[in-house]
Design a protein around this motif. Structure first.
Motif, short mmCIF file in Angstrom:
data_model
loop_
_atom_site.label_atom_id
_atom_site.label_comp_id
_atom_site.label_asym_id
_atom_site.label_seq_id
_atom_site.Cartn_x
_atom_site.Cartn_y
_atom_site.Cartn_z
N VAL A 279 0.85 -1.19 0.00
CA VAL A 279 0.00 0.00 0.00
C VAL A 279 0.88 1.24 0.00
CG1 VAL A 279 -1.77 1.28 1.25
CG2 VAL A 279 -1.83 -1.22 1.21
N ARG A 280 0.56 2.19 -0.87
CA ARG A 280 1.35 3.42 -0.97
C ARG A 280 1.34 4.17 0.36
NH1 ARG A 280 0.34 8.75 -2.12
NH2 ARG A 280 -1.89 8.32 -2.40
N GLY A 281 2.52 4.60 0.78
CA GLY A 281 2.64 5.34 2.03
C GLY A 281 3.11 4.50 3.20
N THR A 282 3.21 3.18 3.00
CA THR A 282 3.66 2.31 4.09
C THR A 282 5.17 2.41 4.24
OG1 THR A 282 1.85 0.76 3.64
CG2 THR A 282 3.67 -0.03 4.99
N LYS A 283 5.62 3.00 5.33
CA LYS A 283 7.05 3.06 5.61
C LYS A 283 7.52 1.74 6.21
CE LYS A 283 11.12 4.85 6.39
NZ LYS A 283 12.06 5.14 5.29
N ARG A 403 2.00 10.21 3.28
CA ARG A 403 0.59 9.86 3.08
C ARG A 403 -0.20 10.28 4.31
NH1 ARG A 403 -2.05 5.52 0.17
NH2 ARG A 403 -4.16 6.30 -0.15
N TYR A 408 -4.83 6.85 3.82
CA TYR A 408 -4.12 5.57 3.88
C TYR A 408 -5.02 4.47 4.43
CZ TYR A 408 -0.79 1.97 5.22
OH TYR A 408 -0.15 0.77 5.37
N GLU A 411 -7.71 3.19 2.01
CA GLU A 411 -7.18 2.26 1.00
C GLU A 411 -6.76 0.94 1.64
OE1 GLU A 411 -3.51 1.90 -2.25
OE2 GLU A 411 -3.99 3.84 -1.32
#
Length: 623
Positions: A279-283, A403, A408, A411
């Motif tokens: 998922v975009r934004g997952t550090k 994000r 976040y 999604e």
């Protein structure tokens, strides 16, 4: 014309503006009701602001109808009252405003079409804004919290702490580093040994390298301590402590997997961890290995124990004494008290083979090794058991970068629903700052509409006209055009701080728009009195006259707020992050509110009054 007594003019003027002024100030006070409805952390943060503003507005409303009229009569007894035309600033403003307003009225359809486009564009920009509970507050230090799998030894943790601290301190912007592993001697800190914390004290910003920002510094620090098998999360000391105390989650977003079997919970957690990595934004994302703790157990051999005249308790007490130790007495050193604990030296208990050679005294006087009395075995088990709401729980920690929290989670929920199947009796609960955000949203959905209804009722009691009240209420959403645009330019997310600023804008918008409507009302009353059969040009002139008379009070009301917000918008340092979010919707909203009040409101007022007064049988006049 005939000269009227000064006292009569003062009373008439106060009667004209008094009710509307009182209701406007009362509306500003009432508009803060949503702030009073906030709970917990957000309530404690913003209640002082709401109390201060509300009491000030209530006092101002009372003064405006009690003390101001007699003071006007007292201080305006003698001397000439200068007209607005004698003020050079006002003359310049009037000369600039009148031709612009004339063009706007002549091209009212174009102006309203432009307004519609602005509303649509603002709506689109609003959907592009992220959402979060509170903006990240600069504290002057960072909290770095790495976590590894359970079972790590004290020696390995100590070595890891020293290495990580030295690496962090090598960064030029770092002043000092303090690290700890495991829990403090406190029941409120149930951290396992595998969970470490580093408080990273930073140097003042003016001592940072050129071009370094907070985000870029965190990225550099994170790369420096990147070790395989170590899950890393970055937050702020105060922010992190509050999150851990209130939700148990140390990251901005977390998931609690609840159920009745720890193995199933751990398996679900690992599935969610795998799903969220894309998922975009997952550090970073880490599901606790709640069944991966290492235990050393001793299984006694009962026949052998009986042969030597020993009991199971005798063998277990020796294991307890050798490994854990026995407290034999307290000692007092001055004002400090310590416990004396006796156990085997480390070199006699640091592996299973040595423990098997520990001797147990039998009643017969024989010394029997532990390895003969039973078997030492290692096994896996939960290092710590968590429960919530009557169910066992497993935590998943999610650290974000680039994000917003709300976007976040929206999604991530879809991804988890598609890729992870929960057995009956098991479910996931999203927590962390997202839990606060949902709480605020649910409360504002109820309180904010009720507040707008109450404001409408107050205005209606003052104006006694539904259409005019609606005209003033239109200023509330339209005034947010500038605020939303400014937030988009500054790349701010919506948050409790932003909503507090938007709520504060409601009262100012209603007050400013009400000023314009008051002067337009008076101008159209004069029109009805002087022109029984008005023409289109009479309508335009009445609108121009009322709008021009309101120009100075409108600009004064708006400018006073704008000038008061400028120091906040340019502020830096601790606390400025939150204050800028509060002021940005107000600052941008006041700009769009000024344009709305000076141009759109006169156009809408003229269209409304012209339609009403031009109806046959209206009883007023008909052209």
């Amino acid at each position: 014309g005939q000269t009227r007594p000064r006292r009569e003019l003062i009373i008439e003027s106060c009667k004209e503006v008094g009710p509307s002024l009182f209701s406007s100030l009362l509306v500003i006070a009432v508009s803060f009701l949503p702030i009073f409805a906030l709970q917990a952390e957000e309530g404690k943060l913003f209640h002082p602001l709401a109390y201060t503003k509300t009491f000030a507005m209530i006092a101002a409303a009372l003064v405006s109808i009690t003390a101001v009229p007699p003071l006007i009569a007292l201080f305006l007894k003698k001397g000439k009252i200068r007209s607005e035309a004698e003020n050079p600033v006002n003359r310049v403003l009037q000369r600039s405003y009148r031709p612009l307003l004339v063009k706007a009225i002549r091209n009212s359809k174009t102006v309203l079409a432009a307004l519609a486009v602005a509303v649509i564009l603002t709506g689109y920009l609003f959907t592009r804004l992220g959402s979060e509970f509170m903006p990240s507050l600069w504290e002057g230090s960072l909290l770095y919290m790495p976590i590894t799998n359970p079972g790590i030894s004290v020696t390995a943790v100590t070595d890891l702490l020293n290495r990580q601290a030295a690496t962090l301190k090598a960064i030029p912007e770092v002043e000092d580093v303090f690290g700890k592993a495991g829990k403090y001697d406190s029941p409120t800190d149930p951290a396992p040994l595998s969970m470490m914390e580093f408080t990273v004290q930073l140097k003042p910003r003016e001592k940072w390298r050129k071009g370094i920002t907070e985000d870029s510094l965190i990225e550099e620090l994170d790369r420096a301590v990147d070790i395989p098998g170590l899950n890393r999360a970055w937050t702020k000391p105060v922010r992190g402590r509050i999150d851990m105390l209130t939700t148990g989650i140390r990251t901005p977003v977390g998931i609690k997997v609840l159920g009745k079997d720890l193995k199933v919970i751990e398996n679900l957690g690992q599935q969610i961890e795998t799903a969220l990595k894309g998922v975009r934004g997952t550090k970073s994302v880490y599901a606790e290995r709640i069944g991966s703790g290492y235990y050393l157990t001793f299984e006694p051999n009962r026949p052998v124990l009986a042969r030597y005249g020993l009991t199971v308790g005798d063998a277990q007490r020796m294991v307890e004494t050798a490994i854990g130790g026995v407290s034999i007495s307290p000692t007092v050193e001055g004002r400090e008290r310590y416990t004396i604990n006796v156990r085997y030296p480390r070199e006699l208990r640091d592996n299973v083979e040595k423990l098997e050679r520990v001797l147990v005294s039998a009643p017969t006087g024989a010394k029997v090794p532990m390895g003969e009395l039973g078997t030492f075995k290692t096994r896996l088990g939960p290092p710590m058991i968590l429960d919530e709401g009557g169910s066992l729980a497993g935590y998943i920690y999610i650290d974000l970068r680039g994000r917003d929290v709300g976007g976040y989670v929206d999604e991530a929920k879809k991804v988890v629903a598609e890729q992870v199947k929960f057995p009956p009796g098991y479910f996931a609960r999203w927590t962390g700052q997202y839990e606060y955000l949902e709480r605020v949203r649910d409360r504002l959905k109820i309180v904010l509409p009720l507040t707008l209804v109450l404001i409408f009722f107050i205005l209606y009691l003052s104006i006694r006209s539904t259409s005019k009240t609606l005209l003033i209420m239109v200023s509330v959403p339209l005034s947010l055009i500038g605020g939303i645009f400014l937030m988009w330019v500054l790349k701010y997310n919506t948050s409790v701080a932003v909503w507090a600023g938007a709520i504060a804008l409601i009262g100012v918008a209603v007050e400013t728009c009400a000023i314009m409507v008051i002067f337009l009302d008076q101008a159209w009353k004069d029109l009805a009195k002087n022109h029984p059969h008005p023409t289109e040009e009479n309508f335009v002139q009445a609108t121009l006259e009322g709008a021009q008379k309101s120009l100075r009070p409108v600009l004064m009301a708006v400018a006073m707020n704008i000038f008061g917000l400028i120091p906040i918008m340019v502020a830096v340092g601790i606390g400025a992050d939150v204050m800028k979010r509060i002021s940005s919707p107000m600052f941008g909203g006041l700009v769009s509110l000024t344009i709305l009040t000076l141009f759109v409101v006169p156009i809408l007022y003229k269209m409304r009054e012209q339609r009403v007064l031009s109806k046959p049988g209206n009883g007023k006049f008909y052209a």
